[in-house]
Design an enzyme around this catalytic site. Structure first.
Site, PDB file in Angstrom:
ATOM      1  N   ASN A  36       0.801  -1.234   0.000  1.00 51.34           N
ATOM      2  CA  ASN A  36       0.000   0.000   0.000  1.00 51.34           C
ATOM      3  C   ASN A  36       0.828   1.275   0.000  1.00 51.34           C
ATOM      4  O   ASN A  36       0.297   2.368   0.182  1.00 51.34           O
ATOM      5  CB  ASN A  36      -0.983  -0.001   1.184  1.00 51.34           C
ATOM      6  CG  ASN A  36      -0.278   0.014   2.534  1.00 51.34           C
ATOM      7  OD1 ASN A  36       0.953   0.010   2.593  1.00 51.34           O
ATOM      8  ND2 ASN A  36      -1.054   0.014   3.603  1.00 51.34           N
ATOM      9  N   ASP A  38       3.300   2.483   2.056  1.00 51.52           N
ATOM     10  CA  ASP A  38       3.692   3.214   3.266  1.00 51.52           C
ATOM     11  C   ASP A  38       5.068   2.793   3.775  1.00 51.52           C
ATOM     12  O   ASP A  38       5.502   3.244   4.840  1.00 51.52           O
ATOM     13  CB  ASP A  38       2.640   3.052   4.369  1.00 51.52           C
ATOM     14  CG  ASP A  38       2.465   1.607   4.833  1.00 51.52           C
ATOM     15  OD1 ASP A  38       3.149   0.712   4.286  1.00 51.52           O
ATOM     16  OD2 ASP A  38       1.645   1.373   5.732  1.00 51.52           O
ATOM     17  N   ASP A  42       2.776  -5.729   4.861  1.00 52.60           N
ATOM     18  CA  ASP A  42       1.389  -5.866   5.306  1.00 52.60           C
ATOM     19  C   ASP A  42       0.834  -7.243   4.964  1.00 52.60           C
ATOM     20  O   ASP A  42       1.494  -8.064   4.322  1.00 52.60           O
ATOM     21  CB  ASP A  42       0.529  -4.760   4.691  1.00 52.60           C
ATOM     22  CG  ASP A  42       0.808  -4.548   3.199  1.00 52.60           C
ATOM     23  OD1 ASP A  42       0.897  -5.556   2.472  1.00 52.60           O
ATOM     24  OD2 ASP A  42       0.958  -3.383   2.775  1.00 52.60           O
ATOM     25  N   ASP A 111       1.653 -15.838  15.970  1.00 49.72           N
ATOM     26  CA  ASP A 111       2.546 -15.468  17.069  1.00 49.72           C
ATOM     27  C   ASP A 111       1.703 -14.835  18.177  1.00 49.72           C
ATOM     28  O   ASP A 111       1.100 -13.788  17.989  1.00 49.72           O
ATOM     29  CB  ASP A 111       3.596 -14.470  16.571  1.00 49.72           C
ATOM     30  CG  ASP A 111       4.855 -14.469  17.421  1.00 49.72           C
ATOM     31  OD1 ASP A 111       4.739 -14.683  18.648  1.00 49.72           O
ATOM     32  OD2 ASP A 111       5.945 -14.272  16.870  1.00 49.72           O
ATOM     33  N   ASP A 215       5.320 -16.442  22.571  1.00 47.40           N
ATOM     34  CA  ASP A 215       6.415 -15.544  22.932  1.00 47.40           C
ATOM     35  C   ASP A 215       6.714 -15.627  24.426  1.00 47.40           C
ATOM     36  O   ASP A 215       5.793 -15.699  25.250  1.00 47.40           O
ATOM     37  CB  ASP A 215       6.025 -14.117  22.543  1.00 47.40           C
ATOM     38  CG  ASP A 215       7.138 -13.126  22.748  1.00 47.40           C
ATOM     39  OD1 ASP A 215       8.170 -13.265  22.089  1.00 47.40           O
ATOM     40  OD2 ASP A 215       6.964 -12.211  23.573  1.00 47.40           O
ATOM     41  N   GLU A 264      -2.132 -27.004  30.865  1.00 50.99           N
ATOM     42  CA  GLU A 264      -3.489 -26.445  30.823  1.00 50.99           C
ATOM     43  C   GLU A 264      -3.786 -25.862  29.445  1.00 50.99           C
ATOM     44  O   GLU A 264      -4.886 -26.028  28.900  1.00 50.99           O
ATOM     45  CB  GLU A 264      -3.644 -25.373  31.892  1.00 50.99           C
ATOM     46  CG  GLU A 264      -3.517 -25.856  33.324  1.00 50.99           C
ATOM     47  CD  GLU A 264      -3.618 -24.709  34.303  1.00 50.99           C
ATOM     48  OE1 GLU A 264      -4.714 -24.136  34.435  1.00 50.99           O
ATOM     49  OE2 GLU A 264      -2.592 -24.363  34.932  1.00 50.99           O
ATOM     50  N   HIS A 344      13.953 -12.958  14.547  1.00 54.48           N
ATOM     51  CA  HIS A 344      13.873 -11.501  14.501  1.00 54.48           C
ATOM     52  C   HIS A 344      14.620 -10.812  15.637  1.00 54.48           C
ATOM     53  O   HIS A 344      14.593  -9.572  15.723  1.00 54.48           O
ATOM     54  CB  HIS A 344      12.406 -11.075  14.535  1.00 54.48           C
ATOM     55  CG  HIS A 344      11.675 -11.560  15.752  1.00 54.48           C
ATOM     56  ND1 HIS A 344      11.433 -12.890  15.977  1.00 54.48           N
ATOM     57  CD2 HIS A 344      11.162 -10.905  16.815  1.00 54.48           C
ATOM     58  CE1 HIS A 344      10.793 -13.033  17.120  1.00 54.48           C
ATOM     59  NE2 HIS A 344      10.618 -11.842  17.655  1.00 54.48           N
ATOM     60  N   ASP A 345      15.290 -11.589  16.496  1.00 51.24           N
ATOM     61  CA  ASP A 345      16.040 -11.013  17.607  1.00 51.24           C
ATOM     62  C   ASP A 345      17.542 -11.272  17.516  1.00 51.24           C
ATOM     63  O   ASP A 345      18.303 -10.757  18.354  1.00 51.24           O
ATOM     64  CB  ASP A 345      15.554 -11.603  18.946  1.00 51.24           C
ATOM     65  CG  ASP A 345      14.121 -11.227  19.271  1.00 51.24           C
ATOM     66  OD1 ASP A 345      13.691 -10.126  18.883  1.00 51.24           O
ATOM     67  OD2 ASP A 345      13.426 -12.043  19.912  1.00 51.24           O
TER      68      ASP A 345
END
Length: 555
Positions: A36, A38, A42, A111, A215, A264, A344-345
């Protein structure tokens, strides 16, 4: 969910435990493909590139969070669990993504951040407003110490290195955060919180997701008495040890009740059994401890847990042999290891390997032929490097928090302090901005300078490229039951300081994998066998070239 709706969003699932056989591609949506204009990737961008992933051979995609968020931690600070951040799309686009993934007979892993919310979440705003509101006990609050109660309640450090307590004058109390100060931890000692989060899980399962990557699952529970942590000799954390700034984080991470919580959560997810769904957790720690996330006190928990040992293990044959032994010891059938070498870390694979494409191919061969679930971080299939971005220019919250650190110290580190450096945009072609976004648009992070040499289009046309090797080895894995479902035996008699060798066995068929993890040629220890795949286009039957790996079918 009606049967007709289920059949429209789910592919036929005759696989049962499909996650044990699958290959996973991790998309960081902000950096994948912008449609789009920006400068931010996306959901439509993910949809547009699904055929690319399908052609490569990936069967499952895991997407980093795109729910509503202030984006201070780019989606890992959630302000509404039930809506999509407008930067990425809306719920209708998400539902279309689910349908398009399943139409291609692929899986979608969502995620999910269960441990904390954003401090802009409505729950937290209410909780922070007073000590007697309905959600006053939904987060972790504690009176401070000292004459005026202005000293933190204990000595806890957060995983990101900062102090774990933030003072809120409205309550005249401190609030606990396991990661960053704007990410307050939910209080799972409160049954209302647990049920609310189980409802979040059910919401997304009803939307059609095939499971969750969880996470920071290691931080779900803290010591109920909030006792201070003991000292440690470590300054920085490791993949095996949860210690930081000379403190052992034993009272705020890897609590016994977190393992119970996993069982659980498994019960909740197992309510959705047609098709079966998957839970994969993120946790640092010793394998002998974190395997309890998968099986605890006679009950099944998560289906798998990330094993970060793979990232930190030196690229040497003996180290990798020991890693295999560890994984097989602590995650034997019916458990399954994960094979995670980047995310990504963490520093990009190709940069960790000194820019060597030969090593990257060898690592891919190892990853896709071991017993385990292989995860590829977007762009590693073409060798996107670590892009150096000065700490003071970082958009990453950890970079901002540590922008006082001298840049020369940052540059000397093998690991990254500015996570922007491993999150730069995907390189699709030779156009300006590498085809990630329109030529006239500024991407949210800089493009790797070598994009004209390593982009997808260029590597597709090169039969010897890293991209094409990924494609070959993934398809070989998918088509060979021994590689995606067989048992593993380490060929100890063939292993040495240069060579790692193991067999995969299924249905009476045996396949040998041999890796020369050195810069010297080596005699091939396997004779009278048919080579199915080599990392090198030209192979000598009697000799392994430097950093060459092979898969062979044994006679």
């Amino acid at each position: 969910m009606t049967d007709s709706f289920k059949s429209s969003i789910f592919p036929d699932d005759s696989d049962g435990e499909w996650w044990k056989k699958t290959t996973v591609y991790h998309i960081y949506p902000r950096s994948f493909f912008d449609t789009n204009g920006d400068g931010i990737g996306d959901i439509p961008g993910v949809i547009e590139k699904l055929d690319y992933l399908k052609d490569l051979g990936y069967e499952t995609i895991w997407i980093s969070p795109f729910t509503e968020s202030p984006q201070r931690d780019f989606g890992y600070d959630i302000s509404d669990y039930f809506s999509i951040s407008p930067q990425y799309g809306d719920m209708a686009l998400f539902e279309k993504l689910v349908q398009e993934v399943h139409r291609r007979k692929m899986k979608l892993v969502f995620d999910l951040v269960l441990n904390h919310t954003s401090n802009e979440h409505a729950w937290f705003k209410e909780s922070a407003s007073s000590r007697d509101n309905p959600k006053a006990d939904w987060y972790i609050w504690k009176d401070g110490k000292g004459r005026n109660g202005m000293k933190p309640p204990n000595n806890w450090r957060a995983m990101a290195g900062n102090k774990a307590w933030t003072y809120y004058p409205e309550r005249k109390q401190f609030n606990y955060t396991a990661f960053l100060p704007f990410q307050p931890d939910l209080n799972y000692h409160n049954p209302e919180v647990k049920q609310a989060m189980f409802d979040v899980v059910r919401f997304w399962l009803k939307k059609g997701v095939d499971g969750f990557r969880l996470d920071i699952i290691s931080a779900i529970y803290e010591d109920a008495e909030l006792r201070s942590n003991p000292p440690s000799f470590r300054l920085t954390p490791s993949d095996k040890s949860l210690s930081i700034f000379f403190q052992n984080l034993k009272n705020n991470f890897l609590h016994e009740k977190s393992f119970e919580f996993a069982t659980e959560l498994r019960s909740v997810v197992d309510e959705f059994d047609n098709p079966r769904r998957v839970l994969i957790g993120e946790s640092h720690g010793d394998e002998a401890l974190i395997n309890q996330f998968c099986y605890h006190n006679g009950k099944n928990g998560l289906n798998a847990i990330f094993l970060f040992k793979a990232i930190s293990t030196p690229f040497k044959a003996e180290n990798y042999r020991q890693m295999l032994l560890t994984f097989e010891e602590h995650f034997p059938e019916p458990l399954i290891p994960t094979l995670v070498f980047a995310n990504h870390d963490r520093t990009r694979i190709i940069s960790r390997l000194g820019g060597s494409v030969a090593k990257a191919k060898l690592l891919a061969l190892f990853q896709f032929t071991c017993r385990g679930i292989p995860f590829t971080y977007f762009g590693d299939e073409i060798g996107i490097p670590r892009v150096r971005i000065p700490l003071k220019q970082g958009k990453d919250a950890i970079a901002i928090q540590h922008n006082w650190v001298p840049q020369f110290l940052v540059d000397k580190s093998a690991e990254i302090l500015n996570r922007d450096e491993c999150r730069t945009p995907m390189l699709w072609n030779e156009k300006p901005n590498a085809g990630f976004c329109a030529d006239s648009v500024e991407p949210w992070l800089p493009i790797a300078e070598n994009f004209k040499e390593i982009n997808v289009d260029k590597q597709m046309a090169d039969s010897d490229s890293l991209f094409n090797f990924y494609k070959k080895v993934i398809h070989l894995r998918n088509e060979t039951p021994a590689l995606h479902a067989g048992s593993l035996e380490i060929a100890h008699d063939l292993c040495n300081k240069k060579i790692l060798a193991y067999d995969r066995i299924f249905g009476g068929k045996r396949f040998s994998v041999v890796l020369n993890m050195s810069r010297y040629a080596h005699k091939n220890p396997i004779n009278h066998s048919r080579i199915l795949l080599s990392t090198h286009l030209q192979s000598d039957a009697h000799q392994l070239q430097p950093f060459e790996g092979r898969v062979t079918m044994l006679d």
